[in-house]
Design a protein around this motif. Structure first.
Motif, short mmCIF file in Angstrom:
data_model
loop_
_atom_site.label_atom_id
_atom_site.label_comp_id
_atom_site.label_asym_id
_atom_site.label_seq_id
_atom_site.Cartn_x
_atom_site.Cartn_y
_atom_site.Cartn_z
N ILE B 6 0.86 -1.19 0.00
CA ILE B 6 0.00 0.00 0.00
C ILE B 6 0.90 1.24 0.00
O ILE B 6 1.77 1.38 0.87
N ILE B 7 0.69 2.10 -0.99
CA ILE B 7 1.61 3.22 -1.20
C ILE B 7 0.85 4.55 -1.24
O ILE B 7 0.21 4.86 -2.25
N PRO B 8 0.92 5.35 -0.19
CA PRO B 8 0.38 6.72 -0.27
C PRO B 8 1.27 7.59 -1.17
O PRO B 8 2.50 7.45 -1.14
N CYS B 9 0.63 8.46 -1.94
CA CYS B 9 1.37 9.36 -2.83
C CYS B 9 1.16 10.80 -2.35
O CYS B 9 0.03 11.21 -2.12
N LEU B 10 2.26 11.52 -2.17
CA LEU B 10 2.19 12.90 -1.69
C LEU B 10 2.63 13.86 -2.78
O LEU B 10 3.76 13.75 -3.28
N ASP B 11 1.74 14.77 -3.18
CA ASP B 11 2.11 15.82 -4.12
C ASP B 11 2.76 16.95 -3.35
O ASP B 11 2.22 17.41 -2.34
N VAL B 12 3.92 17.39 -3.83
CA VAL B 12 4.69 18.39 -3.09
C VAL B 12 4.94 19.61 -3.97
O VAL B 12 5.35 19.48 -5.12
N LYS B 13 4.64 20.78 -3.41
CA LYS B 13 4.96 22.03 -4.10
C LYS B 13 5.71 22.92 -3.12
O LYS B 13 5.24 23.14 -2.00
N ASP B 14 6.86 23.39 -3.55
CA ASP B 14 7.70 24.24 -2.69
C ASP B 14 7.90 23.61 -1.30
O ASP B 14 7.88 24.30 -0.29
N GLY B 15 8.09 22.30 -1.29
CA GLY B 15 8.43 21.61 -0.04
C GLY B 15 7.24 21.23 0.83
O GLY B 15 7.40 20.60 1.86
N TYR B 49 6.80 10.51 -3.38
CA TYR B 49 6.77 11.98 -3.31
C TYR B 49 6.86 12.51 -4.74
O TYR B 49 7.83 12.23 -5.45
N LEU B 50 5.84 13.27 -5.12
CA LEU B 50 5.78 13.79 -6.48
C LEU B 50 5.98 15.30 -6.46
O LEU B 50 5.19 16.02 -5.84
N ASP B 51 7.04 15.75 -7.11
CA ASP B 51 7.34 17.18 -7.16
C ASP B 51 6.51 17.83 -8.25
O ASP B 51 6.70 17.55 -9.44
N LYS B 60 15.22 22.83 -6.04
CA LYS B 60 16.22 22.80 -4.97
C LYS B 60 15.55 22.48 -3.63
O LYS B 60 16.07 21.71 -2.83
N THR B 61 14.39 23.08 -3.42
CA THR B 61 13.63 22.82 -2.19
C THR B 61 13.26 21.35 -2.11
O THR B 61 13.35 20.72 -1.05
N PHE B 62 12.85 20.77 -3.26
CA PHE B 62 12.44 19.37 -3.29
C PHE B 62 13.62 18.45 -2.96
O PHE B 62 13.48 17.48 -2.22
N GLY B 82 9.30 15.98 -12.82
CA GLY B 82 10.39 16.84 -13.29
C GLY B 82 11.72 16.15 -13.49
O GLY B 82 12.76 16.80 -13.52
N ILE B 83 11.70 14.82 -13.63
CA ILE B 83 12.96 14.12 -13.90
C ILE B 83 13.11 14.00 -15.42
O ILE B 83 12.37 13.29 -16.07
N ASN B 84 14.06 14.76 -15.96
CA ASN B 84 14.21 14.83 -17.41
C ASN B 84 15.47 14.16 -17.92
O ASN B 84 15.53 13.75 -19.06
N GLU B 85 16.48 14.08 -17.08
CA GLU B 85 17.77 13.56 -17.56
C GLU B 85 18.51 12.91 -16.40
O GLU B 85 18.11 13.00 -15.25
N MET B 86 19.64 12.27 -16.75
CA MET B 86 20.41 11.52 -15.76
C MET B 86 20.86 12.40 -14.59
O MET B 86 20.97 11.93 -13.47
N ARG B 87 21.12 13.68 -14.88
CA ARG B 87 21.55 14.59 -13.82
C ARG B 87 20.50 14.67 -12.71
O ARG B 87 20.82 14.74 -11.53
#
Lengths: 197, 254
Positions: B6-15, B49-51, B60-62, B82-87
């Protein structure tokens, strides 16, 4: 008490560090042979691939260092697999602390996915070492695609596709296939037991 | 036996978590670390946790939030958004996340899956898929469901698996927010994959979780609002599922 975490080219080092800090320990993360040899306890963590990781350990002489440690050592996940004789992951010779091989899971339909990912029970737990009477049948967190069969060193078992080793022990060497640092209060109790050895 | 998760999902904005929380006596409603710790105590098996921040400062806050979560929680957590690349992957895993979830970026650049798997292992790579049922087919969408990709759900999920994904997180846009249950038929078809499947979108009642496991054959079920608004407690949900014969990890007192 000095606790050293072996630093090498693998992930998961930070979560072990965090978990030990939650228990009040102050571990050092190091690849320095001298620091490892002088530590009171050594943790050999790891998420990664066996072949490249063994090559890295050999290149830095860490294979010999780990094999010859005399203080309590705890291998976690890939760390445990690398302490075995040979791994089918990249067909590589490993540290041979535990005289047993590491095999690949074969997926078996809806109920038996690979990776074995999630919470599974500890069965036939051998008390002493890192376990006590509280862990039998409790859930801990696993993530892996290769497994160590049941053998003479198995100190706890679990079952996914087939029964296999959830933990191993031989002399001062302890190892868990699961991640105690990600296994909630049950995992914290196991890490505490290790710190008290 | 492996437990259903069971997995709760948290949407996060500005931390801070964005969806409302009306737990009784819960003073840190917006605090994403405290809310995660609460779910962990109640028996959540993992967290996501979804940014949903767009700005650089928000990123940066995330990242700082991920460090705080890793320091505090003793259960696994996935981060996405917001994960776009390996970095981005490297930054979030180094901050202490256990897994990253990639969605639009993987549809635009499927080789990203192989790159993540090769560098960090398949187990860290969750491929999230938003799909909508239309004209008899399940079609994948980009950018949080705003842009059609023209790709079929089942073909894309199979391709993601072949490229090295460790898990599929399937959100049915058709069912999301309706609270009338998960997309059981699509889930059941996805269960033919070798890798675990997480059901998402549609949870409204405890029975919906049961159905996701028994009929959808999902390995895990994710939900957000039913947990955040206190409509379903994780402890009572697991007790219900155990009573229905589903293997779950019930909260353990040491």
């Amino acid at each position: 008490m000095k606790i050293a975490i072996v630093k090498y080219n693998a992930g998961n080092i930070y979560s072990v560090d965090y978990a030990l800090k939650r228990l009040g320990a102050e571990p050092v993360i190091t690849a320095d042979a001298d620091v490892l040899q002088r530590a009171d306890k050594v943790i050999f963590p790891g998420v990664g691939e066996a072949h490249t990781t063994m090559a890295h350990l050999r290149e830095h002489g860490l294979d010999v260092v780990i094999r010859n440690l005399r203080q309590p050592v705890l291998g976690i996940c890939l760390g445990m697999q690398l302490m075995c004789r040979f791994s089918e992951e990249g067909s590589v010779d490993c540290l041979n602390i535990f005289d047993t091989d590491v095999k690949r899971f074969i997926p078996q339909g809806d109920d038996y996915k690979v990776p074995h990912m999630g919470w599974n029970t500890l069965d036939n737990v051998k008390e002493g070492g890192i376990f006590d009477s509280r862990q039998e049948s409790r859930y801990v967190y696993f993530v892996h695609s290769y497994y160590v069969p049941l053998n003479a060193y198995t100190s706890a078992a679990t079952d996914h596709i087939l029964p296999f080793s959830a933990a191993l022990q031989k002399d001062n060497f302890h190892a868990t296939q699961f991640h105690p640092e990600k296994s909630g209060p049950v995992g914290e109790a196991i890490l505490s037991n290790f710190l008290r050895l | 036996m492996l437990a259903k998760r069971i997995i709760p999902c948290l949407d996060v904005k500005d931390g801070m978590t964005v969806k409302g929380v009306n737990f009784v006596n819960f003073r840190d409603a917006g605090d994403a670390v405290e809310l995660g710790a609460r779910y962990s105590r109640e028996g959540a098996d993992e967290l996501v946790y979804l940014d949903i921040t767009a700005s650089h400062e928000g990123r940066k806050t995330f990242t700082q939030l991920v460090k705080n979560v890793a320091a505090r929680l003793s259960i696994p957590f996935t981060v996405g958004g917001g994960i776009n690349e390996m970095r981005d992957v490297d930054r979030l895993l180094s901050a202490g996340a256990d897994k990253v979830s990639v969605n639009s970026a993987a549809l635009r650049n499927p080789a990203l899956i192989e790159e993540i798997a090769a560098n960090f292992g398949s187990q860290v790579c969750v491929v999230a898929i938003d799909a909508n049922y239309e004209d008899g087919r399940w079609m994948c969408y980009l950018n949080g469901g705003r842009i059609p990709s023209g790709r079929d759900l089942f073909r894309w999920a199979a391709e993601a698996q072949e490229r090295g994904a460790g898990e599929i997180l399937f959100t049915s846009m058709t069912h999301d927010g309706v609270k009338d249950g998960y997309a059981l038929e699509a889930l059941s078809e996805l269960s033919g994959l070798r890798i675990p499947v997480i059901a998402s979108g549609g949870a409204g009642r405890k029975e919906h979780f049961r159905d996701a496991f028994l009929h959808g054959k999902a390995d895990a079920a994710l939900a957000a609002s039913v947990f955040h608004f206190g409509e379903i407690g994780i402890g009572e949900l697991k007790a219900f599922l155990a009573g229905e014969g589903i293997n779950v990890r019930q909260q353990q007192v040491i």
